[in-house]
Enzyme design. Sequence first.
Site, PDB file in Angstrom:
ATOM      1  N   HIS A  97      35.378  41.173  46.391  1.00 41.60           N
ATOM      2  CA  HIS A  97      36.786  41.790  46.601  1.00 41.60           C
ATOM      3  C   HIS A  97      37.639  40.994  45.275  1.00 41.60           C
ATOM      4  O   HIS A  97      38.422  41.789  44.724  1.00 41.60           O
ATOM      5  CB  HIS A  97      37.298  41.813  47.843  1.00 41.60           C
ATOM      6  CG  HIS A  97      38.715  42.405  47.836  1.00 41.60           C
ATOM      7  ND1 HIS A  97      38.847  43.714  47.781  1.00 41.60           N
ATOM      8  CD2 HIS A  97      40.030  41.856  48.116  1.00 41.60           C
ATOM      9  CE1 HIS A  97      40.293  43.916  47.972  1.00 41.60           C
ATOM     10  NE2 HIS A  97      40.928  42.648  47.864  1.00 41.60           N
ATOM     11  N   ASP A 122      31.991  43.965  48.265  1.00 41.49           N
ATOM     12  CA  ASP A 122      33.348  43.944  48.717  1.00 41.49           C
ATOM     13  C   ASP A 122      33.325  44.164  50.285  1.00 41.49           C
ATOM     14  O   ASP A 122      33.053  45.169  50.755  1.00 41.49           O
ATOM     15  CB  ASP A 122      34.199  45.086  48.127  1.00 41.49           C
ATOM     16  CG  ASP A 122      35.743  44.608  48.386  1.00 41.49           C
ATOM     17  OD1 ASP A 122      36.169  44.120  49.249  1.00 41.49           O
ATOM     18  OD2 ASP A 122      36.599  45.177  47.418  1.00 41.49           O
ATOM     19  N   SER A 156      43.475  45.168  44.679  1.00 39.52           N
ATOM     20  CA  SER A 156      43.654  45.285  46.222  1.00 39.52           C
ATOM     21  C   SER A 156      44.773  46.259  46.454  1.00 39.52           C
ATOM     22  O   SER A 156      44.604  47.333  46.189  1.00 39.52           O
ATOM     23  CB  SER A 156      43.536  44.023  46.700  1.00 39.52           C
ATOM     24  OG  SER A 156      43.582  43.897  48.005  1.00 39.52           O
TER      25      SER A 156
END
Length: 312
Positions: free
Chosen positions: A259, A227, A181
């Site tokens: 994600h 995601d 991320s």
Amino acid sequence: MQASPHTSASTPGSGPARHRRRSRGPLLGVLASAAALAGLATTLAGGANAAENPYERGPAPTESSVTAPRGTYAVSETSVSRYSVSGFGGGTIYYPTSTADGAFGAVAIAPGYTALQSSIAWLGPRLASQGFVVFTIDTRTTSDQPASRGDQLLAALDYLTKSSSVRGRVDGTRLGVMGHSMGGGGTLEAAKDRPSLKAAIPLTGWNLDKSWPEIKTPTLVVGADSDTIAPVRSHSEPFYESLPSSLDRAYLELNNAGHFAPNTSNTTIAKYSISWLKRFIDDDTRYEQFLCPLPKPSLTIAEYRGNCPHTS
């Protein structure tokens, strides 16, 4: 090779039988010499291969070895307090216990927004057991942005190679970065800032900057088709597409994944991360088989793009 069991009707001690017994000595000598030469050739070839790449670590890989939960190396770990370092938030170092194979390449891994190193801890022993020193780090705050996380990844590598208790086990010329991320966005930042890095792997990365033409580090971009936090169309795909076309690069889009897929043990992420790190940190072309030809869509891969064969 044995002489034929067929014999003539001659009695023991007669001419033909005596001739066959006498000829076995020279024949066995020739065979022994041939075997010795073959062994010498094999040894020389092995030595030549080792001389060509002294960084190979571990046995020749197989599909089962790159997908296994653990590699061939026993792993030890040591904690690094945030109060004993500067520039990042401490972390955990995972490393092969044995020193028999000399120094190893190393990789630092950063977590995502609001996350701690525990969110990417599974990668530590999994990668280390394949022959790497792995540093999963905490960031200075859980809200640090990608540029800061990139700086912290580099600070962690500097600590690892210069000050850590395992610095003697690390080859400081063979380093890589990974992150999830915002840590993935930080991975791109670190690769941009330090071109000497050998490999970069952003995992479902997030960054407001979508263009990375400056990067010179072989980069595997990992996205996830479902995601919604860092959608591939606005993050991983433009990250990949903006990398120089001359660069060794690849784009892996996970199938039916979101994600947070990199936060739990994931065989697909592990397989291609191990292969990428081995190929570019260790220059181990034995792992090229898992990257080229390009993997095809499957139950776990929505899409895979890249350049083959690799040039580095």
